[in-house]
Design a protein around this motif. Structure first.
Motif, mmCIF file in Angstrom:
data_model
loop_
_atom_site.group_PDB
_atom_site.id
_atom_site.type_symbol
_atom_site.label_atom_id
_atom_site.label_comp_id
_atom_site.label_asym_id
_atom_site.label_seq_id
_atom_site.Cartn_x
_atom_site.Cartn_y
_atom_site.Cartn_z
ATOM 1 N N ALA A 276 0.836 -1.203 0.000
ATOM 2 C CA ALA A 276 0.000 0.000 0.000
ATOM 3 C C ALA A 276 0.871 1.254 0.000
ATOM 4 C CB ALA A 276 -0.945 -0.015 1.196
ATOM 5 N N GLU A 277 1.978 1.196 0.719
ATOM 6 C CA GLU A 277 2.905 2.351 0.713
ATOM 7 C C GLU A 277 3.437 2.585 -0.697
ATOM 8 O OE1 GLU A 277 5.900 1.419 3.605
ATOM 9 O OE2 GLU A 277 4.461 1.438 5.253
ATOM 10 N N ALA A 278 3.765 1.500 -1.378
ATOM 11 C CA ALA A 278 4.256 1.632 -2.755
ATOM 12 C C ALA A 278 3.160 2.203 -3.650
ATOM 13 C CB ALA A 278 4.728 0.277 -3.291
ATOM 14 N N VAL A 279 1.935 1.754 -3.443
ATOM 15 C CA VAL A 279 0.819 2.267 -4.244
ATOM 16 C C VAL A 279 0.648 3.763 -4.016
ATOM 17 C CG1 VAL A 279 -1.679 2.201 -4.555
ATOM 18 C CG2 VAL A 279 -0.404 0.079 -4.356
ATOM 19 N N GLU A 280 0.695 4.152 -2.752
ATOM 20 C CA GLU A 280 0.515 5.582 -2.437
ATOM 21 C C GLU A 280 1.591 6.423 -3.108
ATOM 22 O OE1 GLU A 280 -1.579 6.054 1.881
ATOM 23 O OE2 GLU A 280 0.397 5.117 1.872
ATOM 24 N N ARG A 281 2.841 5.916 -3.056
ATOM 25 C CA ARG A 281 3.956 6.664 -3.673
ATOM 26 C C ARG A 281 3.723 6.817 -5.160
ATOM 27 N NH1 ARG A 281 7.366 3.627 -0.410
ATOM 28 N NH2 ARG A 281 7.709 2.115 -2.088
ATOM 29 N N GLN A 282 3.377 5.676 -5.793
ATOM 30 C CA GLN A 282 3.229 5.706 -7.248
ATOM 31 C C GLN A 282 2.003 6.512 -7.658
ATOM 32 O OE1 GLN A 282 3.474 1.616 -8.762
ATOM 33 N NE2 GLN A 282 5.058 1.232 -7.243
ATOM 34 N N TRP A 283 0.975 6.441 -6.817
ATOM 35 C CA TRP A 283 -0.243 7.194 -7.128
ATOM 36 C C TRP A 283 0.050 8.682 -7.188
ATOM 37 C CZ3 TRP A 283 -5.139 4.742 -7.469
ATOM 38 C CH2 TRP A 283 -6.212 5.600 -7.639
ATOM 39 N N LEU A 284 0.777 9.148 -6.165
ATOM 40 C CA LEU A 284 1.075 10.578 -6.089
ATOM 41 C C LEU A 284 2.105 10.984 -7.148
ATOM 42 C CD1 LEU A 284 1.174 10.848 -2.194
ATOM 43 C CD2 LEU A 284 -0.617 11.687 -3.727
ATOM 44 N N GLU A 285 3.085 10.108 -7.378
ATOM 45 C CA GLU A 285 4.124 10.457 -8.373
ATOM 46 C C GLU A 285 3.527 10.540 -9.767
ATOM 47 O OE1 GLU A 285 7.958 8.364 -6.186
ATOM 48 O OE2 GLU A 285 7.219 7.558 -8.094
ATOM 49 N N ALA A 286 2.607 9.623 -10.056
ATOM 50 C CA ALA A 286 2.035 9.595 -11.403
ATOM 51 C C ALA A 286 1.145 10.804 -11.641
ATOM 52 C CB ALA A 286 1.259 8.300 -11.615
ATOM 53 N N GLY A 287 0.422 11.210 -10.623
ATOM 54 C CA GLY A 287 -0.518 12.309 -10.818
ATOM 55 C C GLY A 287 -1.693 11.858 -11.667
ATOM 56 N N ALA A 288 -2.658 12.745 -11.779
ATOM 57 C CA ALA A 288 -3.873 12.383 -12.517
ATOM 58 C C ALA A 288 -3.560 12.058 -13.969
ATOM 59 C CB ALA A 288 -4.884 13.521 -12.427
ATOM 60 N N GLU A 289 -2.660 12.845 -14.540
ATOM 61 C CA GLU A 289 -2.336 12.634 -15.943
ATOM 62 C C GLU A 289 -1.607 11.312 -16.151
ATOM 63 O OE1 GLU A 289 -0.867 16.299 -17.734
ATOM 64 O OE2 GLU A 289 0.155 15.060 -19.229
ATOM 65 N N GLY A 290 -0.679 11.020 -15.261
ATOM 66 C CA GLY A 290 0.071 9.770 -15.385
ATOM 67 C C GLY A 290 -0.815 8.570 -15.191
ATOM 68 N N ARG A 291 -1.784 8.675 -14.285
ATOM 69 C CA ARG A 291 -2.650 7.537 -13.998
ATOM 70 C C ARG A 291 -3.599 7.237 -15.165
ATOM 71 N NH1 ARG A 291 -2.785 9.981 -8.936
ATOM 72 N NH2 ARG A 291 -4.846 10.870 -9.294
ATOM 73 N N GLU A 292 -3.778 8.206 -16.045
ATOM 74 C CA GLU A 292 -4.610 7.955 -17.225
ATOM 75 C C GLU A 292 -4.016 6.859 -18.093
ATOM 76 O OE1 GLU A 292 -7.610 9.199 -18.347
ATOM 77 O OE2 GLU A 292 -7.717 9.964 -16.307
ATOM 78 N N SER A 293 -2.680 6.740 -18.043
ATOM 79 C CA SER A 293 -2.032 5.721 -18.880
ATOM 80 C C SER A 293 -1.862 4.390 -18.158
ATOM 81 C CB SER A 293 -0.654 6.227 -19.338
ATOM 82 O OG SER A 293 0.172 6.412 -18.202
ATOM 83 N N TRP A 294 -2.324 4.293 -16.914
ATOM 84 C CA TRP A 294 -2.243 3.019 -16.207
ATOM 85 C C TRP A 294 -3.142 2.004 -16.904
ATOM 86 C CZ3 TRP A 294 -2.228 3.338 -10.117
ATOM 87 C CH2 TRP A 294 -1.056 3.992 -9.705
ATOM 88 N N THR A 295 -2.654 0.793 -16.985
ATOM 89 C CA THR A 295 -3.483 -0.265 -17.536
ATOM 90 C C THR A 295 -4.480 -0.734 -16.467
ATOM 91 O OG1 THR A 295 -1.977 -2.000 -16.795
ATOM 92 C CG2 THR A 295 -1.556 -1.030 -18.963
#
Lengths: 365, 264
Positions: A276-295
């Motif tokens: 969950a800590e890794a998810v939180e880090r990646q969630w914030l690092e990616a930002g809304a725009e980055g998360r659009e490209s998540w599969t």
């Protein structure tokens, strides 16, 4: 022996040679984190591109080729069009919406888990058997998958095609297919992760398959993957699955787990918390725009880990902490029915991963 | 009046180098590799006509093209260096050379320098064919590219020295297999030794011993470049150059020593 004039040079060179491993061991110019060649999304795009189609079975990474090998073994030589770019299929079967608080399985499998866990080799999967959420989906999604060798109805090659289907391992895609027990594919996961320690899918899928033979080894294998890839959410998810599976073996009814089952659940909680800590880090690092490209698989992994962390905290940890965790995760992801339930909130509507899946379908439409 | 028979080591080296270059042209190895790279060039041009939509695909093609160029140049250098000493001995062209007089160590160094220079020229040509036509759809670090280009001649020199050394010890075919195996496989062997070795003394010794193998992968920064990773720091880069130079000097020294003692 070198001439007297050259002896000092020879001695110096010899000494430097003897000490050279000290230098060589410190030089790691290609040991860096990240990089496009190791990015799962980039790998998926490459493999799905026209260039990837041109190369056919040749994949852009040796580890992908080895992953295809495991698929061949699992299907007894019949070659289905592989999709090794699915970075993590383990959590497809364990897409938790409810925690196992009773004799029901965690995963809502259309295909019962017991057929695999009893170790029945080479069992049939009938055409009515859904692989949408089944555990056999774990290596790759073969629901409706096409074979590499073209079927008779679409093959223009005539006699050549008939001969090809007769000589090579082949089964019509519409027929029930078989899976092998999975023991033979285990060495391939070892080789692919030895050759590519950053091959996350190898660790995640390998740990899942290894758990049937030796759960402790599976956990060690997953730990090795986590050590080399601390941000790989899919490996945390896979390790969690192994721990939950072991807990269920010790105590089939997890609503009242015995001491050993509880130990596994606590270990699973620790694992999911790290994930969950890794998810939180990646969630914030990616930002809304980055998360659009998540599969959709990245969404599934992330949501599975967050949900399991909250649910297990409620189960074996501090219920108040679980509520706080669930609320903090909800603040992160927006809305999710499962997390809302753990947080004690009344929330309806689709979960985040459902939204992601819908979004992906619309975009690909 | 100048003594026409006196040959300085430098002049000897240049003449020997010319001989190596003529042999390279005659053997047509380079032309075969250029032809193969041209096939890759054609496929890239076709892909560009079709359209390369995804930057990830373009990066893959760039990495593929550059890697092919690097491996092809190393293969060329390996084959060229392996032939030098055995051919001179077999064809008995060695005696006029040594009678010039050209020192044995001078001969070895000259052969090595010529092979390394040919390999460097070849990698330049092949990189143009393999890397230039691919579109740059992502960001890449120029500094890393420069470091890659600097490390390539070092790697080629190291391989040439190793091949020369092995050609004096082993039969040609065996030397080719050993040198090729070391070029392609030593990195993996070193990594494997490091991973499977336990933390005890035997494991540490195994990992240490494996590091004596020449690791050409360290001097290949192509993937680092296409991954968009920034250049190495001065210490790390200097260490790489030192590693390459040390290995090259060592193999050359051994080759020269072997050739000094060899009766021809």
């Amino acid at each position: 022996m070198p001439s007297p004039a050259h002896r000092p040079i020879a001695w110096i060179l010899g000494l430097l040679f003897l000490l050279s491993p000290a230098l060589a061991g410190r030089l790691q110019p290609n040991a860096y984190t990240g990089g496009r060649s190791r990015d799962a999304d980039a790998r998926a795009i490459r493999n799905a591109s026209s260039i990837g189609a041109l190369f056919g079975e040749v994949r852009t990474a040796l580890s992908d080729i080895l992953m295809i090998k495991t698929e061949r073994y699992m299907h007894n030589g019949v070659a289905y069009r592989p999709k090794p770019d699915k970075p993590n299929l383990v959590t497809r079967a364990a897409h938790p919406t409810t925690l196992d608080l009773g004799p029901q399985p965690v995963a809502t499998n259309a295909h019962a888990d017991d057929a695999h866990d009893t170790g029945q080799p080479d069992h049939d999967h009938g055409p009515a058997c859904s692989h949408g959420e089944g555990e056999d989906d774990l290596l790759f999604n073969d629901e409706g998958a096409d074979t590499v060798i073209t079927g008779a109805d679409r093959d223009f090659r005539g006699v050549i095609g008939k001969l090809h289907r007769a000589v090579a391992p082949y089964q019509d895609a519409g027929q029930a297919h078989q899976h092998s027990a999975g023991v033979e594919i285990l060495p391939w996961f070892r080789i692919m992760t030895l050759s590519d320690p950053q091959f996350v899918a190898g660790y995640a899928t390998g740990a899942w398959w290894l758990r049937r033979e030796d759960a402790e080894q599976a956990l060690a294998f997953a730990d090795e993957g986590i050590a080399g890839n601390p941000d790989a959410v899919s490996i945390y998810a896979a390790k969690g699955q192994v721990l939950l599976s072991q807990a269920r073996k010790c105590s089939p009814d997890l609503s009242t787990p015995n001491a050993e089952a509880r130990r596994y659940l606590v270990d699973a909680l620790t694992n999911y918390q790290r994930g969950a800590e890794a998810v939180e880090r990646q969630w914030l690092e990616a930002g809304a725009e980055g998360r659009e490209s998540w599969t959709s698989y990245q969404w599934d992994d992330a949501m599975a880990v967050l949900r399991m962390a909250a649910m297990l905290e409620r189960k074996v940890g501090d219920p108040e902490q679980a509520t706080a965790l669930a609320r903090s995760y909800l603040a992160l992801v927006g809305h999710d029915a499962t997390l809302a339930r753990v947080a004690g909130l009344d929330e309806t509507g689709p979960s985040r991963s459902d939204q992601a899946s819908n979004s992906e379908r619309r975009n690909s439409g | 009046m100048k003594d026409a028979t006196k040959v300085t080591p430098l002049r000897a080296g240049v003449l020997i180098g010319k001989g190596v270059l003529i042999e390279l042209q005659r053997r047509k190895d380079l032309y075969v590799l250029v032809f193969l790279m041209s096939l890759f060039l054609v496929s890239v041009l076709v892909a560009r006509i079709i359209g390369i939509q995804e930057p990830a695909t373009a990066t893959f093609l760039l990495n593929l093209g550059m890697s092919l160029a690097v491996y092809a140049a190393h293969l060329l250098t390996l084959l060229l260096a392996l032939r030098q000493m055995p051919d001179e001995i077999e064809h008995r062209t060695l005696y006029p050379l040594l009678a010039k007089p050209v020192g044995r160590a001078t001969l070895v160094v000259a052969k090595w320098a010529a092979c390394a220079a040919c390999g460097t020229a070849a990698v330049g040509v092949l990189l143009l064919l393999g890397g230039l036509p691919v579109p740059r759809l992502e960001a890449y670090a120029t500094g890393t590219l420069l470091q890659t280009l600097v490390c390539l001649p070092i790697s080629l020199s190291m391989l040439a020295a190793l091949a020369l050394c092995l050609s004096l010890i082993l039969p040609r075919g065996t030397a080719a297999v050993v040198a090729g195996g070391l070029f392609f496989g030593s990195g993996a062997l070193i990594g494997l030794a490091g991973r499977v070795a336990d933390s005890g003394l035997p494991g540490t010794l195994l990992a240490w011993t494996a590091l004596y193998l020449p690791d050409f992968g360290k001097l290949n920064l192509v993937t680092r470049y296409t991954d968009g990773i920034p250049p190495l720091g001065p210490a790390a880069f200097g260490g790489l150059l030192l590693y390459g130079a040390l290995c090259t000097a060592l193999y050359l020294a051994v080759a020269a020593a072997l050739f000094q003692r060899r009766s021809v």
